[in-house]
Motif scaffolding. Structure first.
Motif, PDB file in Angstrom:
ATOM      1  N   HIS A   1      33.349 -21.104 -38.237  1.00 48.45           N
ATOM      2  CA  HIS A   1      34.336 -20.311 -37.856  1.00 48.45           C
ATOM      3  C   HIS A   1      35.032 -19.222 -38.144  1.00 48.45           C
ATOM      4  CE1 HIS A   1      34.855 -23.164 -34.272  1.00 48.45           C
ATOM      5  NE2 HIS A   1      35.099 -24.201 -35.110  1.00 48.45           N
ATOM      6  N   PRO A   2      35.021 -17.863 -37.877  1.00 49.65           N
ATOM      7  CA  PRO A   2      35.516 -17.132 -38.751  1.00 49.65           C
ATOM      8  C   PRO A   2      37.351 -16.824 -38.113  1.00 49.65           C
ATOM      9  CG  PRO A   2      35.122 -15.680 -36.454  1.00 49.65           C
ATOM     10  CD  PRO A   2      34.836 -17.274 -36.660  1.00 49.65           C
TER      11      PRO A   2
ATOM     12  N   CYS B   1      41.071 -17.892 -34.060  1.00 50.52           N
ATOM     13  CA  CYS B   1      39.424 -18.075 -34.557  1.00 50.52           C
ATOM     14  C   CYS B   1      38.848 -16.604 -33.811  1.00 50.52           C
ATOM     15  CB  CYS B   1      38.767 -18.979 -33.711  1.00 50.52           C
ATOM     16  SG  CYS B   1      36.980 -18.534 -34.096  1.00 50.52           S
TER      17      CYS B   1
ATOM     18  N   ILE C   1      35.749 -15.557 -32.915  1.00 54.93           N
ATOM     19  CA  ILE C   1      34.552 -15.639 -31.679  1.00 54.93           C
ATOM     20  C   ILE C   1      35.656 -16.313 -30.841  1.00 54.93           C
ATOM     21  CG2 ILE C   1      33.533 -17.148 -30.906  1.00 54.93           C
ATOM     22  CD1 ILE C   1      32.391 -18.674 -33.615  1.00 54.93           C
TER      23      ILE C   1
ATOM     24  N   HIS D   1      37.329 -18.875 -28.469  1.00 52.03           N
ATOM     25  CA  HIS D   1      37.408 -19.984 -29.008  1.00 52.03           C
ATOM     26  C   HIS D   1      38.955 -19.735 -29.308  1.00 52.03           C
ATOM     27  CE1 HIS D   1      33.474 -21.291 -31.633  1.00 52.03           C
ATOM     28  NE2 HIS D   1      33.434 -21.334 -30.248  1.00 52.03           N
TER      29      HIS D   1
ATOM     30  N   MET E   1      41.716 -21.646 -29.731  1.00 49.25           N
ATOM     31  CA  MET E   1      42.068 -22.325 -31.070  1.00 49.25           C
ATOM     32  C   MET E   1      42.538 -20.892 -31.761  1.00 49.25           C
ATOM     33  SD  MET E   1      38.720 -22.702 -33.917  1.00 49.25           S
ATOM     34  CE  MET E   1      38.676 -23.814 -33.761  1.00 49.25           C
TER      35      MET E   1
HETATM   36 CU   LIG Z   1      35.696 -20.277 -33.121  1.00 47.20          CU
END
Ligand SMILES: [Cu+2]
Length: 565
Positions: free
Chosen positions: A473-474, A547, A549, A552, A557
């Motif tokens: 995850h970024p 995150c 993404i 996400h 997140m």
């Molecule tokens: Cu993620």
């Protein structure tokens, strides 16, 4: 000795050597530069409108959403320290949504952060004025944070370049190439004249994130960039994809990294390959030797997770007429798959995670130039050549947000067998054990995230972000750039071959970042100082961490850092 590159002269029509016949017709273009309407030095004023535009990017005409009619949106180009004022108008159709602009990486101006907890999204037909000072040189970008996944997938993103005052001198010293390009990387999926939906219900697609089918470089499919032979080109790379990790390579050549999110580095880096880590017992912290860590991409390549940026140099040490590919390669990020084992449906890394075929995303065509040859090597001075260094944040007396006090990235999935025997799956994303996403329409008045972190202006924090999941995850922090100092790979609890030790890899260079790729079961440790650039409390307020993404983040997140004046 390095030598001055001088002006590049492109003579593609008369190189004396027949260029390789290429089906590629798109000429590499730069995002249009946004007009500066403020005559004063040190101030930039521009206008950005979000509106649909029909563009033929992938062949057929498709209606995208754009900033000022182009994909990517216009390039905002300022110098470090410039005051920036952007008049934003929501020109989306009546049946579309309220939106805003988040300035990814820009520090210290909370009321201009453009998120659902810093402002009420601007209604269709309305305007909003953003004002901030671009305090730190580097590569930034902008995009909506309200319904971000769909907004970005539809085309709403653009580059924001903050130049370092030393760049002119570094260029004249031959340390940075004069040929300087902005390269916005994204992907899209179009069908029937529109962009497909990124607001999906499918649990597996949410889990893996939506990747577009067409890979775009500055909004173009496989454009050709003419570069002077036997010199060099600088590429300021930005990953604007909502999910896609960009592992970039130029076969047989090295992408030298000279800078990134928070500006130029002290010395030139070559990334990828393997690095040495220290194996340790996670219970006691005791060292038990060293180990080579495979980073999952080859030395000389660059990996950018969604939201990340890099400033790289490619030496064009070839003959006029040569053509080189800039390639996207797959990166094993823990994309999941599911399959039957006996009577049970099981889930794990997708069989093709990291092994999907790569493709050319742009092409360099070497042309004659009168420039002098360019040389660069790992460890060469960057900022050091002008007697500057990035420096380190003084962590004396820092708050320590480690373990449960830090941020955890959490993800769960379950397989459910229905009464009819079919299998379905559910996904869940969170931070520190809670799934949260702000209301898009309430602005700063809404209730805080249940896992919000609290600090005050001037605080220095040593902060651990722990990815507890089996997927990369970024992580992105708004408002304050941080300096990562250590990455720890924890043992995979389900890996029966694991000996239970963890691996610690120190960052051996200084750098400011705001987005970090966290491999599965890893922690990044960073130092951050909660700077208030004007000394007037503009950096106080609600800042998001999430995150990048985007599906996400939007599925939970996400949390906040709430900074008191
Ligand atoms: Cu993620």
């Amino acid at each position: 000795m390095r030598s001055h590159l001088g002006m590049l002269v492109f003579l593609s029509a008369c190189t004396g050597k027949e260029a390789i016949t290429s089906p590629h017709v798109a000429e590499f273009v730069q995002p249009p530069t946004l007009d500066d309407q403020d005559p004063d030095d040190g101030r930039f004023s521009g206008q950005i409108t979000a509106a649909p535009a029909t563009l033929e990017i992938t062949g057929d005409p498709v209606e995208f959403l754009t900033f000022n009619g182009s994909i990517p949106g216009p390039q905002i180009r300022v110098k470090a320290g410039d005051q920036v004022a952007i008049h934003f108008t929501n020109g989306l159709p009546d049946d579309m949504w309220d939106t805003a602009i988040h300035w990814h990486g820009i520090e210290g101006y909370n009321s201009s952060d453009g998120t659902p907890v810093s402002q009420v999204a601007t209604a269709v037909g309305d305007s909003f004025d953003y004002e901030f000072t671009a305090t730190r040189a580097g590569i930034y970008w902008y995009h909506p944070h309200h319904r971000g996944a769909q907004a970005l997938f539809s085309g709403l993103y653009g580059p924001l370049i903050v130049e370092d005052p030393a760049e002119a001198e570094l260029t004249s010293l031959g340390i940075l190439p004069a040929d300087d390009r902005v390269v916005v990387l994204s992907d899209t999926w179009t069908a029937g004249g529109v962009v497909t939906s990124a607001e999906v219900d499918d649990a597996m697609e949410i889990m893996n994130g939506t990747e577009g089918r067409d890979l775009l470089v500055n909004g173009q499919v496989d454009p050709v960039l003419e570069v002077g032979a036997n010199s060099a080109v600088r590429l300021r790379l930005i990953n604007s994809s909502i999910t896609r990790f960009w592992r970039l390579s130029v076969p047989d050549h090295v992408l030298y990294r000279v800078g990134g999110e928070g500006g130029l580095l002290d010395r030139v880096r070559v990334e990828g390959g393997t690095i040495e880590g220290e194996r340790f017992d996670p219970e006691t912290g005791e060292s038990v030797g060293t180990v080579e860590v495979d980073l999952g991409y080859a030395r000389g390549e660059i990996v950018l997770a969604p939201g990340e940026r890099a400033d790289v140099v490619l030496v064009t040490d070839g003959q006029p007429g040569e053509e080189w590919s800039l390639r996207w390669e797959d990166f094993a990020r823990g994309r999941h798959g599911m399959w039957m084992e006996g009577d049970e449906m099981v889930m794990g890394d997708a069989e093709d995670d990291g092994t999907r075929p790569g493709e050319e995303v742009a092409r360099f065509r070497l042309v004659e130039t009168d420039a002098d040859p360019f040389t660069i090597a790992e460890g060469d001075p960057g900022l050091l050549a002008v007697d500057r260094t990035v420096g380190q944040i003084d962590a004396t007396g820092a708050l320590e947000w480690f373990g449960a006090e830090g941020t955890t990235l959490d993800e769960q999935m379950d397989m459910i067998q229905e009464e009819n025997g079919s299998w379905s799956m559910t996904t869940w994303f969170g931070m520190n054990g809670e799934s949260w996403h702000p209301d898009h329409h309430m602005g700063a008045d809404q209730e805080e995230a249940p896992t919000a972190k609290h600090a005050a202006l001037g605080d220095v924090i040593r902060w651990e972000v722990h990815n507890q999941s089996m997927m990369a995850h970024p992580y992105h922090l708004h408002g304050f750039s941080y300096q990562p100092y250590e990455l720890v790979y924890w043992p995979d609890p389900e890996d029966e071959a694991s000996d239970g030790t963890a691996v610690r890899v120190p960052f051996t260079w200084d750098e400011y970042q705001d987005t970090s790729l966290l491999p599965p079961f890893s922690s990044v440790f960073f130092t951050v100082k909660l700077n208030d650039p004007e000394g007037n409390g503009s950096a106080a307020g609600r800042w998001m961490q999430h995150c990048h993404i985007l599906q996400h983040g939007e599925n939970g997140m996400m949390s906040e850092l709430v900074v008191a004046p």
